[in-house]
Design a protein around this motif. Structure first.
Motif, short mmCIF file in Angstrom:
data_model
loop_
_atom_site.label_atom_id
_atom_site.label_comp_id
_atom_site.label_asym_id
_atom_site.label_seq_id
_atom_site.Cartn_x
_atom_site.Cartn_y
_atom_site.Cartn_z
N LEU A 275 2.13 7.34 -28.03
CA LEU A 275 1.38 7.98 -29.11
C LEU A 275 -0.06 8.33 -28.70
O LEU A 275 -0.75 9.04 -29.42
N GLU A 276 -0.49 7.81 -27.55
CA GLU A 276 -1.87 8.02 -27.08
C GLU A 276 -2.88 7.74 -28.19
O GLU A 276 -3.71 8.59 -28.53
N PRO A 277 -2.82 6.54 -28.81
CA PRO A 277 -3.72 6.27 -29.95
C PRO A 277 -5.18 6.24 -29.52
O PRO A 277 -5.53 5.69 -28.46
N VAL A 278 -6.03 6.83 -30.33
CA VAL A 278 -7.46 6.80 -30.06
C VAL A 278 -8.06 5.65 -30.87
O VAL A 278 -7.70 5.42 -32.02
N ASP A 279 -8.96 4.91 -30.25
CA ASP A 279 -9.50 3.70 -30.85
C ASP A 279 -10.66 4.02 -31.78
O ASP A 279 -11.67 4.59 -31.37
N LEU A 280 -10.52 3.67 -33.08
CA LEU A 280 -11.60 3.83 -34.04
C LEU A 280 -12.22 2.48 -34.41
O LEU A 280 -13.06 2.42 -35.31
N TRP A 281 -11.80 1.44 -33.72
CA TRP A 281 -12.29 0.10 -34.04
C TRP A 281 -13.78 -0.03 -33.68
O TRP A 281 -14.19 0.29 -32.58
N SER A 282 -14.56 -0.46 -34.62
CA SER A 282 -15.96 -0.83 -34.39
C SER A 282 -16.79 0.31 -33.80
O SER A 282 -17.59 0.10 -32.89
N VAL A 283 -16.60 1.53 -34.34
CA VAL A 283 -17.48 2.63 -33.97
C VAL A 283 -18.04 3.22 -35.26
O VAL A 283 -17.50 3.03 -36.34
#
Length: 1005
Positions: free
Chosen positions: A124-132
């Protein structure tokens, strides 16, 4: 990753206006909503799709169904997403490698966790939105989807879900921590949001109804977290008792930046006003958890553009302005899903069997899942114990609000097994059961030294590690939850501030499973805790939150019936707090509970019983229950007088209380005589400078004032004020009361400018010391408005009265005597300034209210007839008006005598009524007699005396006795000019030959 993507089925490049389906677990709705907002701001279309396919549907089929939608599919991933079902890791891996890999161009993903996802999610090539931050998150989102930023992109209008989920609301009011194991309820939560959002402004109130343990509180907490981005203010109000509800709601005031004092009624008024206006925030959510006692709810519930959510077991909410939502048990797939997530070792079939046995009741499933997840007990053994009814006698006792027998047995199993394996945890748990259910300030135990605890409980205050282990054990087994309230904002509480929340069913079960001797011992410990935590000064508004915290636990701990003097003093201090803080309704109930217990252990003449009676009488009078206070105090005084060798101080206190009751009941002469006895005794026993002596002296002034002896009252009040300023301080509440008394005396003496100058200073001090909405401050503001009116102030006194009436009603209620007094004075003002319909309504309300409160023969009720007559006269109904005037005049003459200022005022109006109906001779005779008596009672230059002189001149002129009329009128005008000034409204009205009148100000003392 390519910057251009093709849209499936079209072969064309991605462009503005592309359609996206955002697929999310209900837990992450705020993120899905924000993603939709940002994509729409760049010109794209978005469909939100909450995804939780039934477990019986193969995962590959469920993912394949997503492909039926047009456009691209964006999965919002986290470890929570992969717990849906729940499903085996292998099933997820197969589906991702199959369906998703085959249609990779249709799928994309964002990741919201810092934990490792399944390896197969790489497709899925997930993009990380954690802690931004929000800007970076939007940049990454667009980059993953291969979308260029729209050149004219701008924020969408401020609305639900528009705030970035990582940015908390401006005010986040101690919402229970999010339950990471929260299961299901998605349809209920969505319906709840729809009802709140679609409601008309000012009516967005929803009550979640259901039996104990059904999950109402958990659902409310999840709503707060799930839809937090819809609000700027989210505030949680524990509502188990009226006192805690009002204190907690009032604590929102400083969070909103409102300037207010510490009195709960004042803060609540400020909060409600700010929420109604939507300033500083229009998007707000208030949650009232556990609100079962709904008496007076309309005085608390806010209105405005925000939302109110209530949890309750009381179906009477159907009669108020709230929509009802019944909260049922879990659906079976929710039950099994929860059990399997918490106890992964059990099978779907076992989870279904346990769920069926426990009736899908959430609280029961929480306990079962905790036990099966933490212990090594096999499901068949657990079910055997539940079905065999181990400890089933608990269920036979009844009183468990419809909780199934199997659930009660399950809780019994857990607690008894913990007793064997974790005795410290059970000791702590049993101690909690000696408090009231709900929020329990268990950290108070650390105020008690080890030597003050029984030997087997000494570890509670000395063994911090043991304390932590016991607490963690109980939390892990979901017996209770940690409370989120902290001593200092932003910091974790220390052990002394530790609080837990214990469900009432768990509380009841633990209490019944605790041996009687152990239960008594624990209640004794709690009583010591409460006494040790007593700040000792209920007059200090800064300490009121602590007293509000102690109040719910007095009765369950046995403190109300304790023989320990320190505990008894704590009980009295909590009662004093109720009086000082204006929590009169709570105080009335508490005082009656205390009396029931103390009557069995203390003689009526015991000093603590005397103090209880004094405080109970204070609260009853403040609440408006004058007759009840009188009967209470009279019975005590009779007992004390009949006792051999009565205590002088006790007799003095009881006599003072009875005198106060008599003043409120209109027995002014008897009250004054009794108060003189009190003052003489105080001077003899305590001396002239004692606090109680000064109180007796102040009350003597009040008695003189009610009898119309204003100059004598002023001399007494002024002496009291000076002594209080010296012996107490300028800002002491008692000193401020004396300031009001002196200003009132000056106004009644006709010294309007002096009265206004003094009351303005007193008013400023009240606001500084007690806050603008404290009951005593409201009295000061009321007197200030009257001073301004009599002094002929240029500002709009009517607007001041209207605002003050609204605030007083919010603090006291519409039927309270303080509110009724304002209703009448505002009605008189409205009549004087030409708003006849409003005056008619307000005066009628005041007359009816005082008659119901005091009875028809009370001087206040009789005097109100004169105000009614003024309204009728202004409406042209002169005959009916004269009937009212004559009735008031005759009635007050019979009770107060002909020389009382109130009687003289009624005579002035009656003379006018006779004049207007053609009875000129009779009018002239009454005017002449009234003038003579006024000069004797009030002095020749009192404004009222001069009004009588103006009235006599008009009657003489009506009889064509122009020479005498001219002399009388000229004398009156000269005196009015000298006394009030040439531009005062009274002086101008007299020059214009407007007939003077007297409006009755109802004052109870």
């Amino acid at each position: 990753m390519a910057t251009q993507r093709t849209t499936a089925g079209t072969g064309t490049q991605a462009r503005a206006g592309e359609h996206f389906v955002v697929v999310f677990a209900g837990f992450h709705r705020p993120w899905a909503t924000w993603i939709a907002h940002r994509l729409e701001s760049h010109g794209h279309r978005v469909t939100l799709h909450r995804w939780d396919p039934p477990r019986e549907v193969p995962l590959e089929s469920a993912l394949g169904d997503l492909l039926l939608a047009s456009g691209r599919i964006l999965l919002v991933l986290s470890d929570w997403f992969f717990q849906l079902g729940p499903r085996r890791e292998g099933e997820w891996t197969e589906a991702l490698r199959g369906v998703v890999a085959t249609h990779a161009e249709r799928f994309a993903a964002v990741n919201l966790t810092n934990r490792a996802l399944l390896p197969a999610t790489a497709v899925l090539e997930p993009v990380d939105l954690w802690s931004v931050g929000a800007h970076e998150a939007e940049r990454r989102l667009l980059g993953r989807l291969g979308l260029p930023p729209a050149p004219n992109a701008r924020p969408l209008p401020h609305g639900p879900g528009s705030r970035y989920p990582n940015d908390p609301p401006a005010v986040w009011g101690e919402i229970p921590r999010r339950n990471v194991r929260f299961t299901g309820r998605d349809d209920l939560l969505n319906r709840l949001q729809e009802r709140l959002t679609d409601a008309d402004q000012g009516t967005a109130v929803v009550t979640l109804l259901g039996m104990s343990g059904i999950g109402k509180t958990q659902m409310a907490a999840e709503y707060c977290h799930r839809f937090s981005s819809d609000y700027d203010v989210v505030w949680w109000v524990n509502s188990d008792t009226r006192g805690t509800l009002r204190e907690r709601l009032g604590e929102l005031a400083p969070e909103l930046g409102l300037v207010s004092g510490s009195e709960p009624g004042e803060r609540i008024r400020a909060v409600r006003d700010a929420l109604r206006r939507g300033e500083p925030y229009g998007r707000w959510l208030l949650v009232f958890d556990g609100w079962d006692d709904i008496e007076g709810a309309d005085d608390v519930l806010p209105e405005g553009s925000g939302h109110v959510l209530i949890t309750s077991r009381n179906r009477s909410w159907s009669e108020s302005r709230t929509a009802l939502m019944d909260v049922p048990g879990f659906e079976r797939h929710e039950s099994t899903g929860y059990l399997m997530r918490r106890a992964p070792r059990i099978t779907a079939e076992q989870a279904d069997e346990v769920s069926a046995e426990l009736g899908d009741i959430p609280l029961a499933l929480v306990q079962a899942a905790a036990w099966l997840g933490e212990s090594d007990m096999e499901v068949p053994e657990y079910l055997r114990m539940v079905r065999d009814g181990e400890l089933s006698e608990l269920a036979d006792q009844g009183g468990f609000d419809g909780v199934p027998r199997s659930s009660l047995t399950s809780w019994s199993i857990l607690i008894n097994r913990l007793r064997e394996s974790q005795p410290h945890a059970v000791e702590l748990l049993s101690l909690c059961a000696a408090f009231a259910p709900g929020r329990i300030p268990i950290g108070l135990v650390r105020h008690v030294p080890p030597e003050g605890l029984p030997a087997d409980l000494g570890w509670l205050s000395s063994d911090l590690a043991g304390w932590t282990r016991a607490l963690d054990t109980l939390v892990n087994y979901s017996v209770f939850t940690r409370d989120t309230r902290t001593a200092i904002a932003g910091e974790e509480p220390g052990p002394e501030q530790e609080s837990v929340h214990m469900h009432r069913i768990v509380h009841d079960i633990v209490g019944r499973l605790t041996a009687p001797a152990e239960r008594d011992l624990h209640r004794q410990v709690v009583r010591r805790m409460l006494a040790a935590a007593d700040p000792g000064n209920p007059q200090d508004a800064r300490l009121w939150p602590r007293y509000a915290e102690l109040l719910p636990h007095l009765e369950p701990s046995g403190a109300l019936g304790s023989t320990n003097e320190r505990v008894q003093e704590t009980v009295l201090n909590v009662l004093r707090y109720c009086f000082r803080s204006g929590e009169f309704r709570t105080g009335v109930n508490l005082a009656e509970q205390i009396r029931e217990h103390w009557s069995e252990i203390l003689p009526p003449e015991h000093p603590r019983m005397l103090e209880l009676t004094a405080q109970q009488g204070n609260i009853l009078r403040a609440y408006g229950s004058f007759r009840a206070a009188y009967e209470l105090d009279r019975a005590l005084l009779e007992r004390l007088r009949a006792a051999p060798g009565p205590d002088g101080t006790g007799l003095m206190t009881a006599t003072s209380c009875l005198a106060a009751d008599q003043r409120y009941l209109g027995q002014y002469t008897e009250a004054l005589q009794a108060q003189r006895e009190v003052l003489e005794t105080a001077l003899e026993l305590l001396g002239p400078d004692d606090y109680l002596t000064l109180l007796a002296q102040h009350n003597l002034g009040a008695g003189l004032r009610l009898l119309g002896r204003y100059t004598e009252a002023y001399e007494i009040d002024l002496e009291t004020l000076r002594k209080r300023e010296t012996l107490l301080r300028d800002r002491h509440p008692a000193t401020l009361v004396s300031g009001i008394a002196c200003a009132r005396d000056l106004r009644l003496m006709g010294r309007y400018r002096d009265a206004l100058a003094r009351q303005e200073l007193v008013m400023r001090l009240h606001v500084q010391v007690l806050g603008p909405q404290h009951p005593q401050t409201l009295r000061a503001r009321h007197n200030l408005a009257l001073c301004e009116r009599r002094a002929g102030a240029l500002q709009d006194v009517g607007a001041v009265m209207a605002g003050l009436l609204e605030q007083t009603e919010q603090v006291h209620g519409r039927g309270h005597y303080a509110t009724l007094g304002l209703v009448v004075d505002y009605g008189n003002y409205a009549r004087e300034h030409g708003d006849l319909q409003q005056a008619k309504d307000l005066i009628a309300e005041g007359e009816s209210g005082f008659r119901d409160l005091l009875g028809p023969a009370h001087p206040i009720s009789t005097g109100m007839l004169s105000n009614t007559g003024l309204v009728l006269q202004a409406a042209g109904e002169r005959t009916e008006a004269l009937t009212m005037f004559e009735a008031a005049f005759a009635g007050l003459t019979a009770t107060l005598g002909r020389d009382h200022p109130w009687v003289l005022g009624c005579a002035l109006n009656a003379a006018a009524g006779r004049n207007f109906t053609g009875r000129l001779d009779s009018a002239q005779e009454l005017s002449r007699d009234t003038l003579r008596r006024a000069r004797h009672a009030l002095g020749e230059d009192h404004p009222f005396t001069l009004s009588c002189e103006v009235a006599l001149a008009m009657d003489l002129r009506g009889l064509r006795e122009h020479e005498e009329a001219g002399k009388v009128e000229e004398d009156a005008l000269q005196r009015l000019t000298r006394t009030l000034g040439a531009q005062h409204p009274h002086t101008l009205a007299a020059r214009q030959r407007v007939r003077p009148y007297w409006d009755f100000e109802p004052y109870l003392g």
